[in-house]
Write a protein that holds these residues in place. Structure first.
Motif, PDB file in Angstrom:
ATOM      1  N   GLN A   1      -3.949  -7.885 -14.391  1.00  0.00           N
ATOM      2  CA  GLN A   1      -4.882  -8.756 -13.991  1.00  0.00           C
ATOM      3  C   GLN A   1      -5.488  -8.050 -12.603  1.00  0.00           C
ATOM      4  OE1 GLN A   1      -3.794 -12.766 -13.354  1.00  0.00           O
ATOM      5  NE2 GLN A   1      -5.912 -13.583 -12.817  1.00  0.00           N
ATOM      6  N   ILE A   2      -4.686  -7.775 -11.615  1.00  0.00           N
ATOM      7  CA  ILE A   2      -5.068  -7.268 -10.703  1.00  0.00           C
ATOM      8  C   ILE A   2      -6.133  -5.880 -10.873  1.00  0.00           C
ATOM      9  CG2 ILE A   2      -4.191  -5.696  -8.581  1.00  0.00           C
ATOM     10  CD1 ILE A   2      -1.949  -7.729  -8.502  1.00  0.00           C
ATOM     11  N   GLU A   3      -5.639  -5.033 -11.966  1.00  0.00           N
ATOM     12  CA  GLU A   3      -6.229  -3.955 -12.126  1.00  0.00           C
ATOM     13  C   GLU A   3      -7.761  -4.020 -12.290  1.00  0.00           C
ATOM     14  OE1 GLU A   3      -3.791  -2.163 -14.829  1.00  0.00           O
ATOM     15  OE2 GLU A   3      -2.954  -0.782 -13.581  1.00  0.00           O
ATOM     16  N   THR A   4      -8.049  -5.331 -12.907  1.00  0.00           N
ATOM     17  CA  THR A   4      -9.434  -5.779 -13.385  1.00  0.00           C
ATOM     18  C   THR A   4     -10.383  -5.618 -12.210  1.00  0.00           C
ATOM     19  OG1 THR A   4      -9.299  -8.054 -13.346  1.00  0.00           O
ATOM     20  CG2 THR A   4      -8.606  -7.170 -15.217  1.00  0.00           C
ATOM     21  N   PHE A   5      -9.714  -5.816 -10.795  1.00  0.00           N
ATOM     22  CA  PHE A   5     -10.699  -6.056  -9.906  1.00  0.00           C
ATOM     23  C   PHE A   5     -11.087  -4.485  -9.351  1.00  0.00           C
ATOM     24  CE2 PHE A   5      -8.007  -9.492  -8.660  1.00  0.00           C
ATOM     25  CZ  PHE A   5      -8.954 -10.590  -8.429  1.00  0.00           C
TER      26      PHE A   5
ATOM     27  N   GLU B   1     -15.422   3.144  -2.101  1.00  0.00           N
ATOM     28  CA  GLU B   1     -16.160   4.387  -1.447  1.00  0.00           C
ATOM     29  C   GLU B   1     -15.202   4.935  -0.184  1.00  0.00           C
ATOM     30  OE1 GLU B   1     -19.697   2.564  -0.050  1.00  0.00           O
ATOM     31  OE2 GLU B   1     -20.760   2.475  -1.733  1.00  0.00           O
ATOM     32  N   LYS B   2     -14.559   3.936   0.174  1.00  0.00           N
ATOM     33  CA  LYS B   2     -13.882   4.746   1.230  1.00  0.00           C
ATOM     34  C   LYS B   2     -12.402   5.176   0.905  1.00  0.00           C
ATOM     35  CE  LYS B   2     -15.506   1.029   4.130  1.00  0.00           C
ATOM     36  NZ  LYS B   2     -16.220   1.830   5.156  1.00  0.00           N
ATOM     37  N   GLY B   3     -12.219   5.190  -0.438  1.00  0.00           N
ATOM     38  CA  GLY B   3     -11.050   5.777  -0.975  1.00  0.00           C
ATOM     39  C   GLY B   3      -9.746   5.078  -0.986  1.00  0.00           C
ATOM     40  N   PHE B   4      -9.832   3.729  -0.767  1.00  0.00           N
ATOM     41  CA  PHE B   4      -8.735   3.082  -0.708  1.00  0.00           C
ATOM     42  C   PHE B   4      -7.968   2.749  -1.993  1.00  0.00           C
ATOM     43  CE2 PHE B   4     -10.718   1.172   3.077  1.00  0.00           C
ATOM     44  CZ  PHE B   4     -10.331   2.174   4.081  1.00  0.00           C
ATOM     45  N   GLU B   5      -6.719   2.630  -2.031  1.00  0.00           N
ATOM     46  CA  GLU B   5      -5.955   2.117  -3.216  1.00  0.00           C
ATOM     47  C   GLU B   5      -4.982   1.009  -2.743  1.00  0.00           C
ATOM     48  OE1 GLU B   5      -4.899   6.277  -5.517  1.00  0.00           O
ATOM     49  OE2 GLU B   5      -3.582   5.792  -4.001  1.00  0.00           O
ATOM     50  N   LEU B   6      -4.332   0.161  -3.689  1.00  0.00           N
ATOM     51  CA  LEU B   6      -3.455  -1.059  -3.559  1.00  0.00           C
ATOM     52  C   LEU B   6      -2.303  -0.697  -3.412  1.00  0.00           C
ATOM     53  CD1 LEU B   6      -5.322  -3.548  -6.108  1.00  0.00           C
ATOM     54  CD2 LEU B   6      -5.528  -3.210  -3.518  1.00  0.00           C
ATOM     55  N   LYS B   7      -1.600  -1.277  -2.611  1.00  0.00           N
ATOM     56  CA  LYS B   7      -0.093  -1.232  -2.260  1.00  0.00           C
ATOM     57  C   LYS B   7       0.595  -1.312  -3.649  1.00  0.00           C
ATOM     58  CE  LYS B   7       3.463  -2.765   0.706  1.00  0.00           C
ATOM     59  NZ  LYS B   7       3.603  -3.897   1.883  1.00  0.00           N
ATOM     60  N   ASN B   8       1.752  -0.394  -3.898  1.00  0.00           N
ATOM     61  CA  ASN B   8       2.526  -0.541  -5.108  1.00  0.00           C
ATOM     62  C   ASN B   8       3.918  -0.485  -4.825  1.00  0.00           C
ATOM     63  OD1 ASN B   8       3.268  -0.794  -7.819  1.00  0.00           O
ATOM     64  ND2 ASN B   8       2.709   1.442  -8.249  1.00  0.00           N
TER      65      ASN B   8
ATOM     66  N   GLY C   1      -5.495 -14.222   1.982  1.00  0.00           N
ATOM     67  CA  GLY C   1      -5.828 -12.762   2.329  1.00  0.00           C
ATOM     68  C   GLY C   1      -6.049 -11.628   1.343  1.00  0.00           C
ATOM     69  N   GLY C   2      -5.537 -11.765   0.270  1.00  0.00           N
ATOM     70  CA  GLY C   2      -5.933 -10.978  -0.832  1.00  0.00           C
ATOM     71  C   GLY C   2      -4.735  -9.990  -1.018  1.00  0.00           C
ATOM     72  N   LEU C   3      -4.909  -8.673  -1.328  1.00  0.00           N
ATOM     73  CA  LEU C   3      -4.015  -7.741  -1.670  1.00  0.00           C
ATOM     74  C   LEU C   3      -3.768  -6.838  -0.557  1.00  0.00           C
ATOM     75  CD1 LEU C   3      -4.767  -7.429  -5.452  1.00  0.00           C
ATOM     76  CD2 LEU C   3      -2.765  -8.573  -4.687  1.00  0.00           C
ATOM     77  N   ALA C   4      -2.503  -6.324  -0.355  1.00  0.00           N
ATOM     78  CA  ALA C   4      -2.576  -5.334   0.772  1.00  0.00           C
ATOM     79  C   ALA C   4      -2.793  -3.826   0.211  1.00  0.00           C
ATOM     80  CB  ALA C   4      -0.941  -4.974   0.985  1.00  0.00           C
ATOM     81  N   VAL C   5      -3.453  -3.153   1.071  1.00  0.00           N
ATOM     82  CA  VAL C   5      -4.007  -1.811   0.804  1.00  0.00           C
ATOM     83  C   VAL C   5      -2.891  -0.727   1.163  1.00  0.00           C
ATOM     84  CG1 VAL C   5      -5.698  -0.262   1.515  1.00  0.00           C
ATOM     85  CG2 VAL C   5      -6.387  -2.406   1.203  1.00  0.00           C
ATOM     86  N   ALA C   6      -2.685   0.019   0.097  1.00  0.00           N
ATOM     87  CA  ALA C   6      -1.784   1.407   0.369  1.00  0.00           C
ATOM     88  C   ALA C   6      -2.115   1.984   1.834  1.00  0.00           C
ATOM     89  CB  ALA C   6      -1.947   2.397  -0.729  1.00  0.00           C
TER      90      ALA C   6
ATOM     91  N   PHE D   1      -3.599  -4.237   6.528  1.00  0.00           N
ATOM     92  CA  PHE D   1      -4.929  -4.298   5.947  1.00  0.00           C
ATOM     93  C   PHE D   1      -4.834  -4.802   4.414  1.00  0.00           C
ATOM     94  CE2 PHE D   1      -8.772  -1.859   4.312  1.00  0.00           C
ATOM     95  CZ  PHE D   1      -9.695  -2.589   5.108  1.00  0.00           C
ATOM     96  N   CYS D   2      -5.937  -5.731   3.966  1.00  0.00           N
ATOM     97  CA  CYS D   2      -6.008  -6.121   2.778  1.00  0.00           C
ATOM     98  C   CYS D   2      -7.489  -6.154   2.054  1.00  0.00           C
ATOM     99  CB  CYS D   2      -5.523  -7.915   2.715  1.00  0.00           C
ATOM    100  SG  CYS D   2      -3.780  -7.937   2.933  1.00  0.00           S
ATOM    101  N   PHE D   3      -7.245  -6.125   0.483  1.00  0.00           N
ATOM    102  CA  PHE D   3      -8.540  -6.071  -0.319  1.00  0.00           C
ATOM    103  C   PHE D   3      -8.650  -7.637  -0.641  1.00  0.00           C
ATOM    104  CE2 PHE D   3      -9.590  -6.205  -4.638  1.00  0.00           C
ATOM    105  CZ  PHE D   3     -10.983  -6.223  -4.556  1.00  0.00           C
ATOM    106  N   PRO D   4      -9.803  -8.307  -0.145  1.00  0.00           N
ATOM    107  CA  PRO D   4     -10.153  -9.915  -0.274  1.00  0.00           C
ATOM    108  C   PRO D   4     -10.613 -10.158  -1.715  1.00  0.00           C
ATOM    109  CG  PRO D   4     -12.031  -8.822   0.529  1.00  0.00           C
ATOM    110  CD  PRO D   4     -10.883  -7.565   0.384  1.00  0.00           C
ATOM    111  N   LEU D   5     -10.150  -9.389  -2.833  1.00  0.00           N
ATOM    112  CA  LEU D   5     -10.480  -9.645  -4.077  1.00  0.00           C
ATOM    113  C   LEU D   5     -12.236  -9.602  -4.507  1.00  0.00           C
ATOM    114  CD1 LEU D   5      -8.017 -12.382  -4.738  1.00  0.00           C
ATOM    115  CD2 LEU D   5      -7.610  -9.861  -4.790  1.00  0.00           C
ATOM    116  N   GLU D   6     -12.747  -9.031  -3.526  1.00  0.00           N
ATOM    117  CA  GLU D   6     -14.372  -8.788  -3.784  1.00  0.00           C
ATOM    118  C   GLU D   6     -14.732  -7.328  -2.752  1.00  0.00           C
ATOM    119  OE1 GLU D   6     -16.319 -12.144  -2.354  1.00  0.00           O
ATOM    120  OE2 GLU D   6     -16.601 -11.254  -0.440  1.00  0.00           O
ATOM    121  N   ASN D   7     -16.027  -7.104  -2.964  1.00  0.00           N
ATOM    122  CA  ASN D   7     -16.531  -5.772  -2.340  1.00  0.00           C
ATOM    123  C   ASN D   7     -15.853  -4.736  -2.877  1.00  0.00           C
ATOM    124  OD1 ASN D   7     -18.438  -7.255  -0.895  1.00  0.00           O
ATOM    125  ND2 ASN D   7     -17.142  -7.536   0.856  1.00  0.00           N
ATOM    126  N   THR D   8     -15.364  -4.790  -4.023  1.00  0.00           N
ATOM    127  CA  THR D   8     -14.666  -3.493  -4.620  1.00  0.00           C
ATOM    128  C   THR D   8     -15.378  -2.103  -4.258  1.00  0.00           C
ATOM    129  OG1 THR D   8     -13.495  -4.886  -6.160  1.00  0.00           O
ATOM    130  CG2 THR D   8     -13.595  -2.486  -6.752  1.00  0.00           C
TER     131      THR D   8
END
Length: 438
Positions: A34-38, A272-279, A292-297, A260-267
């Motif tokens: 589900q997260i990957e759909t963002f 563009e900034k090369g960010f990935e999600l924490k795993n 807050g959303g999902l933690a950024v790697a 730092f978190c990805f707020p589930l929008e503005n993908t």
């Protein structure tokens, strides 16, 4: 407790246990899908490097709080941060969610009734009066936003009334700082404001950041505790170290480094900034309230490096890493701490989940004999072929070759009806289990 790898699973040779555990693996995989759909990819899982970094910090004498979710360079930490761990006695409000800035990582849009509170205001003084009339016991009060100083008259009225109704309560204000004036600071001082937290945007020009540092310096003449609180964006190490040096020179009380978190929008902005999600994205997969959303790697790694740097430089400035996971514990405490469950459950003072132990299939009979002999309560579940019992009984099973799942649970109450939701499983064996860590 350990991760149950495929190799260990094969050695256990316990079909009922493995079938039960697969339920949770499926839930986790479904969440990942589900997260990957963002549209943002996950980083490669590299927990080994993170563990080494944490060990370096421990060896350096950094303070680990809240089961390692909060880490300090020294003993300087806001009492509001300490209270946040359980959420007891804390209340935070806002006049509106309107803001004069438009940060690509802002998560306010995830808050309930966001569009409404962009255009409308809450009566925050009426809220305070209601809390007082209900005899709510408070230790900490805060005003946030949006930008609360867009409504500076209402903000001052809030703290003036707080001083009158709750004179012993610790009060704080969150602000970007742009709109702060000497006149407002004078009013906040008179209203007894005890703490002000500035956010600094590294996207701003150096001139703009210097301007905000000037506001921070001015605030020190009026407010007892001046802090900075900001997300730490990957790739900003040198800028962040320079900022810490500036804050140390100003004599600021502390800085909260937020993951730092990805707020589930503005993908697109994140891509563009090369960010990935924490795993992995969560320690425990659950419906947490924090918006807050999902933690950024890489943000966590940079935060830890900044805490290490502060210790190396022996800063008086308190540098506090507040992880995304640190934001969740207050919710779990509030849901669980005053609930009563049967004696197979143990309320953990470490992470605030209700813990219980489970053995499966052929292991049930061996464990049942010990529990009967020692007088422990247990419950059998025929649907999933397990025996549930208190974790304090585990040390009595050291001579038994059994695989044990430690179950973490959250109590949910809906219209007065209590239900128990199992949210996480850890694998252990009796010989290696440490009750103090549960």
């Amino acid at each position: 407790m350990k991760t149950l790898t495929n190799e260990k699973m094969e050695k256990l040779n316990n079909p009922s246990l493995l079938k039960y555990r697969s339920i949770y693996k499926n839930i986790e995989q479904s969440t990942i899908n589900q997260i990957e759909t963002f549209g943002l990819p996950f980083e490669e899982n590299n927990q080994t490097a993170l563990k080494k970094q944490l060990q370096v910090l421990k060896d350096s004498g950094a303070t680990f709080r809240n089961n390692g979710k909060s880490i300090l360079s020294n003993e300087r930490i806001s009492s509001a941060c300490e209270a946040c761990q359980t959420g007891s006695g804390s209340y935070t409000s806002f006049v509106s969610l309107k803001c004069h800035r438009d940060c690509y990582f802002c998560f306010n849009k995830n808050q309930d009734n966001y569009q409404f509170f962009l255009q409308n205001q809450k009566n925050v003084t009426q809220e305070l009066q209601s809390l007082f009339d209900q005899n709510v016991q408070l230790t900490h009060l805060a005003l946030t936003g949006g930008e609360p100083l867009l409504h500076h008259d209402e903000a001052l009225a809030f703290f003036q009334l707080a001083k009158k109704l709750f004179p012993e309560v610790h009060t704080r204000l969150y602000t970007a700082g742009d709109l702060l004036t000497e006149s407002i600071l004078e009013g906040l001082k008179d209203a007894g404001l005890q703490e002000i937290r500035f956010s600094i945007k590294l996207e701003d020009s150096s001139q703009k950041r210097k301007h905000i540092l000037g506001k921070i310096s001015a605030a020190k003449n009026y407010i007892p505790n001046v802090l900075v609180e900001m997300p730490v964006i990957p790739g900003t190490e040198e800028e962040m170290k320079k900022l810490l040096l500036d804050l140390e020179e100003l004599g600021v009380y502390g800085i909260n480094l937020l993951e730092f978190c990805f707020p589930l929008e503005n993908t697109e902005a994140f891509r563009e900034k090369g960010f990935e999600l924490k795993n992995p994205p969560y320690d425990v997969y659950y419906n947490f309230w924090y918006a807050g959303g999902l933690a950024v790697a890489e943000s966590e790694k940079l935060c830890l490096e900044l805490v290490r740097y502060a210790r190396e430089k022996n800063f008086q400035l308190g540098v506090h890493y507040c992880s995304l996971e640190n934001k969740f514990t207050g919710q779990i405490f509030q849901q669980n701490h005053n609930q009563k469950l049967d004696d197979t459950y143990h309320f953990s003072t470490v992470d605030y989940y209700f813990k219980t132990a489970k053995v499966f299939g052929r292991d049930k009979r061996k464990v049942m004999k010990v529990l009967d002999r020692k007088g422990f309560m247990y419950v059998q579940n025929a649907d999933y072929d397990y025996l549930q019992f208190p974790i304090k009984a585990i040390p009595y099973l050291r001579e038994k070759d059994v695989g044990i799942l430690i179950s973490s649970n959250v109590v949910e109450v809906d219209r007065g009806n209590q239900s128990i939701r199992e949210v996480h499983l850890d694998w252990t064996n009796a010989a290696e289990y440490n009750l103090e860590n549960s």
